[in-house]
Structures are given as structure tokens and as C-alpha cells.
Design an enzyme around this catalytic site. Structure first.
Site, short mmCIF file in Angstrom:
data_model
loop_
_atom_site.label_atom_id
_atom_site.label_comp_id
_atom_site.label_asym_id
_atom_site.label_seq_id
_atom_site.Cartn_x
_atom_site.Cartn_y
_atom_site.Cartn_z
N CYS A 12 -44.61 -32.84 -43.79
CA CYS A 12 -43.49 -32.01 -43.35
C CYS A 12 -43.99 -30.57 -43.32
CB CYS A 12 -42.25 -32.20 -44.22
SG CYS A 12 -42.38 -31.64 -45.91
N CYS A 86 -42.40 -31.76 -38.54
CA CYS A 86 -43.53 -30.82 -38.42
C CYS A 86 -43.96 -30.61 -36.97
CB CYS A 86 -44.70 -31.25 -39.29
SG CYS A 86 -45.49 -32.79 -38.83
N CYS A 90 -49.33 -31.94 -36.33
CA CYS A 90 -50.08 -33.04 -36.92
C CYS A 90 -51.09 -33.57 -35.91
CB CYS A 90 -49.13 -34.16 -37.33
SG CYS A 90 -49.94 -35.46 -38.24
#
Length: 136
Positions: A12, A86, A90
Site C-alpha cells: 500500500c 498504490c 508497483c
């Protein structure tokens, strides 16, 4: 034939609430049968104290955890990557299982809201354990 443990990465933004609670649940429910990582794209200085309190209420202590910066090696070494708000930070690697869990960010929320997030995460983690531990 040795079968390696599945590795799960929870990501996150601040690595201070949702991902820490998810890692705590997975550790509590799956024990040593899963390798568990947790990281954030912009880690906070400390874990959200309300998340700590909510997890303590169910007997899970996450006070020893420290928010960690997301590292591409963490993604590379994981079989399953669970993202929680997020966005595109990523890194994506082929062959990984990705899931995005749409969860309320506990930052600044009252404990009643954080309890709901905690309980939602528990159900998702229970489903995840079923998926990653059943024989292929």
C-alpha cells in the site's frame, strides 16, 4: 519432492495500515506455511496506531513492524502481489499473481472504520490462503 512455500507481498502507499494488517492476518492464520512481505511506495515513519489498536483487539500484535520501502526485489521474490491503493507504483513481473484489494485507507479514520477494514482484510486473507495453499 520439495515444494517451496508461496511468497506473498502486500503493498500500500504508506505501509502503515492496510498492508501491515494484511501481513498480520496472514502470519496469524497461515503461520510459517507462507513467506510474508509488506512494503509501501511512500512508507510512513511508523505504523498507524489505530491499526495497531484494532489488530490488538483480535490478539494480533503488529507493533514490532516497521514501514518498508517497496523494492523491486520484493516483487521479484513473491508469487502473489496484493496491492491496496498504490496505483501504478508497483512493478509488474510476468508469472506473478496480482490482486488489487479496494480497501478504505485507515489513515485518519476512527477506530470503528479501521475495525471494518481489519475484518474485511481477514476475509480476503482467508480466501487468499485457500487459493495459494491448495494443491495444483
Amino acid at each position: 519432492m520439495l515444494v517451496s512455500k508461496p511468497a506473498v507481498l502486500f503493498v500500500c502507499v504508506h505501509n502503515a495500515g492496510r498492508s501491515q494488517m494484511a501481513a498480520g492476518w496472514l502470519r496469524h492464520l497461515a503461520g510459517d506455511s507462507v513467506d510474508i512481505r509488506s512494503a509501501g511506495s511512500e512508507p510512513a515513519d511508523q505504523i498507524n496506531p489505530v491499526a495497531v489498536e484494532a489488530m490488538r483487539e483480535v490478539g494480533i500484535d503488529i507493533t514490532g513492524n516497521t514501514p518498508q520501502l517497496l523494492d523491486t526485489e520484493d516483487v521479484r521474490a513473491s508469487d502473489v502481489v496484493i496491492t491496496m491503493g498504490c496505483g501504478d507504483t508497483c512493478p509488474i513481473y510476468p508469472g506473478k499473481r496480482y490482486e488489487d484489494w479496494d480497501l478504505t485507507d485507515p489513515a485518519g479514520q476512527p477506530v470503528d472504520v479501521v475495525r471494518q477494514v481489519r475484518d474485511d482484510i481477514r476475509g480476503r486473507v482467508e480466501n487468499l490462503i485457500t487459493l495459494i495453499t491448495r494443491p495444483s
